[in-house]
Design an enzyme around this catalytic site. Structure first.
Site, PDB file in Angstrom:
ATOM      1  N   CYS A  30       0.823  -1.217   0.000  1.00 39.29           N
ATOM      2  CA  CYS A  30       0.000   0.000   0.000  1.00 39.29           C
ATOM      3  C   CYS A  30       0.855   1.264   0.000  1.00 39.29           C
ATOM      4  CB  CYS A  30      -0.903  -0.065   1.233  1.00 39.29           C
ATOM      5  SG  CYS A  30      -1.604   1.484   1.769  1.00 39.29           S
TER       6      CYS A  30
ATOM      7  N   CYS B  75       0.288   3.662   2.923  1.00 40.95           N
ATOM      8  CA  CYS B  75       0.824   3.042   4.144  1.00 40.95           C
ATOM      9  C   CYS B  75       2.321   3.322   4.264  1.00 40.95           C
ATOM     10  CB  CYS B  75       0.597   1.535   4.143  1.00 40.95           C
ATOM     11  SG  CYS B  75      -1.143   1.067   4.103  1.00 40.95           S
TER      12      CYS B  75
END
Length: 98
Positions: A23, A26
């Protein structure tokens, strides 16, 4: 290894970051969370949980997107958000539960 339930039962607030290694947002959260952990010191705890390695836990907390951030204190979820979140916002939310 500590159990999740024991971690969130703490008297000090615990910021949980549900993330995934694939991600992009992230990855951008990582240095922000490091700064938050440094700034709050012993007043709060910051934990990262990989949803791909802990999918049952992610399911229990209905994590549908990453990053999802939650603050727990004494086993109770106090705050939750999804997406890239600035350090100042996280620190202000944590400060409510010191």
């Amino acid at each position: 290894m500590e159990k999740f339930e024991d971690i969130i039962k703490s008297d000090r607030p615990v910021l949980i970051d549900f993330y995934a290694t694939w991600c992009g947002p992230c990855k951008m959260m990582h240095p922000i969370l490091e700064d938050v952990a440094k700034d709050v010191g012993e007043k709060a705890r910051v934990i990262k949980i990989d949803i791909d390695k802990n999918n049952e836990l992610a399911s229990v907390y209905s994590v549908r997107s990453v990053p999802t951030l939650m603050i727990f204190k004494q086993g109770e979820m106090k705050w939750r958000t999804s997406g890239l979140t600035q350090a100042a916002v996280l620190e202000a939310e944590l400060a409510k539960y010191y």
